[in-house]
Design a protein around this motif. Structure first.
Motif, PDB file in Angstrom:
ATOM      1  N   VAL A 153     -15.545 -15.265  13.994  1.00  0.00           N
ATOM      2  CA  VAL A 153     -14.256 -14.739  13.521  1.00  0.00           C
ATOM      3  C   VAL A 153     -13.788 -13.636  14.460  1.00  0.00           C
ATOM      4  O   VAL A 153     -14.567 -12.750  14.835  1.00  0.00           O
ATOM      5  CB  VAL A 153     -14.388 -14.187  12.083  1.00  0.00           C
ATOM      6  CG1 VAL A 153     -13.081 -13.525  11.644  1.00  0.00           C
ATOM      7  CG2 VAL A 153     -14.772 -15.297  11.120  1.00  0.00           C
ATOM      8  N   HIS A 155     -10.738 -10.585  15.193  1.00  0.00           N
ATOM      9  CA  HIS A 155      -9.675  -9.783  14.586  1.00  0.00           C
ATOM     10  C   HIS A 155      -9.438  -8.536  15.411  1.00  0.00           C
ATOM     11  O   HIS A 155     -10.368  -7.752  15.644  1.00  0.00           O
ATOM     12  CB  HIS A 155     -10.037  -9.398  13.149  1.00  0.00           C
ATOM     13  CG  HIS A 155      -8.972  -8.597  12.467  1.00  0.00           C
ATOM     14  ND1 HIS A 155      -8.957  -7.228  12.466  1.00  0.00           N
ATOM     15  CD2 HIS A 155      -7.852  -8.979  11.792  1.00  0.00           C
ATOM     16  CE1 HIS A 155      -7.896  -6.789  11.807  1.00  0.00           C
ATOM     17  NE2 HIS A 155      -7.204  -7.836  11.394  1.00  0.00           N
ATOM     18  N   GLU A 204     -15.737 -10.264   8.877  1.00  0.00           N
ATOM     19  CA  GLU A 204     -14.569  -9.942   9.711  1.00  0.00           C
ATOM     20  C   GLU A 204     -14.652  -8.499  10.172  1.00  0.00           C
ATOM     21  O   GLU A 204     -14.782  -7.591   9.354  1.00  0.00           O
ATOM     22  CB  GLU A 204     -13.272 -10.171   8.940  1.00  0.00           C
ATOM     23  CG  GLU A 204     -12.028  -9.839   9.763  1.00  0.00           C
ATOM     24  CD  GLU A 204     -10.742 -10.209   9.061  1.00  0.00           C
ATOM     25  OE1 GLU A 204     -10.443 -11.418   8.966  1.00  0.00           O
ATOM     26  OE2 GLU A 204     -10.032  -9.304   8.585  1.00  0.00           O
ATOM     27  N   ARG A 206     -13.308  -4.889  11.549  1.00  0.00           N
ATOM     28  CA  ARG A 206     -12.100  -4.069  11.416  1.00  0.00           C
ATOM     29  C   ARG A 206     -12.357  -2.703  12.035  1.00  0.00           C
ATOM     30  O   ARG A 206     -12.546  -1.709  11.327  1.00  0.00           O
ATOM     31  CB  ARG A 206     -11.742  -3.907   9.934  1.00  0.00           C
ATOM     32  CG  ARG A 206     -11.350  -5.188   9.226  1.00  0.00           C
ATOM     33  CD  ARG A 206      -9.867  -5.399   9.305  1.00  0.00           C
ATOM     34  NE  ARG A 206      -9.422  -6.604   8.639  1.00  0.00           N
ATOM     35  CZ  ARG A 206      -8.188  -6.781   8.181  1.00  0.00           C
ATOM     36  NH1 ARG A 206      -7.310  -5.802   8.300  1.00  0.00           N
ATOM     37  NH2 ARG A 206      -7.833  -7.914   7.637  1.00  0.00           N
TER      38      ARG A 206
END
Length: 245
Positions: A153, A155, A204, A206
């Motif tokens: 993933v 991000h 994910e 961040r």
């Protein structure tokens, strides 16, 4: 630079083709005249081409994996030519893009190995300007290893690889997080979150935070399948480790 590394051109074309039902109205407006400013500022001559030495116009590069072998082919989308071919370590690996699209991510779940192919197009922030680079593609010496890497993933400039682990070999689940800069520099210590049990999950990144699935103890879990998570937790990268918030 328009694109750096393109890994889903066919899928994108199909998605765009499916939007044909929408009605588009184009209204042409009178152009706005802007007076020319040809004087110097701070002793520097500012013209429209002052960044031309650092910009590269390119449609990008496409990495294609052969499902029946370990062959990786890199195409130049500007002229549809083959730039080079490479060999992944294992056959049938999946291909995705790194967080800033510089690298193709070559993931072999069955063999616990994630490799990276440098597409050769990338951008650096030099403060006073953005500098584009165009080089030949190459297979990176940087790899990630773990038990059954499953979900990759990306991000906001970070990539997270979730490792499911393996109950039969008592290997717990884990998450590793890297950026394109770290891949390029081939760092040795990768930010890692390790669990105590195996889990078919996903995470994910961040920034300094990491959102991840959590599999609680079987006595507490509400999942119908023992290997599936039943909770979500937020972790903070602090003093060299991920701490649960």
């Amino acid at each position: 630079m328009k694109n750096r590394l393109v890994l889903s051109a066919i899928a994108s074309a199909l998605l765009l083709a499916g939007c044909g039902d929408a009605e588009t109205n184009i209204v042409e407006l009178d152009p706005i005249e802007v007076p020319e400013d040809d004087h110097d500022h701070d002793g520097h001559d500012h013209d429209d081409d002052h960044d031309s030495d650092y910009d590269i116009e390119s449609e990008g590069r496409l990495v294609v994996a052969d499902a029946a072998s370990n062959t990786l082919t890199v195409f130049d989308l500007d002229d549809n030519s083959v730039l080079d071919t490479f060999s992944a370590t294992f056959d049938g690996s999946s291909v995705s893009a790194s967080a800033d699209y510089r690298f193709a991510v070559i993931n072999s779940r069955a063999n616990g190995l994630t490799e990276f192919l440098d597409g050769g197009l990338w951008r650096e922030d030099h403060v006073e300007h953005l500098h584009d680079y165009e080089e030949a593609p190459s297979l990176s010496g940087f790899t990630l290893e773990g038990s059954q890497p499953t979900h990759v993933v990306t991000h906001d400039g970070q990539l997270a690889v979730f490792y499911d682990g393996n109950a039969d070999t008592s290997m717990p689940a884990a998450v590793k997080v890297v950026t394109d800069t770290q891949i390029a520099s081939e760092i040795t210590e990768v930010p890692t979150l390790e669990f105590t049990v195996n889990m078919h999950g996903v995470a994910e990144p961040r920034g300094d935070m990491l959102i991840s699935t959590v599999r609680r103890d079987d006595a507490e879990s509400r999942s119908a399948n023992p290997i599936l998570p039943d909770s979500v937790a937020v972790y903070h990268w602090h003093d060299g480790e991920y701490e649960e918030e």
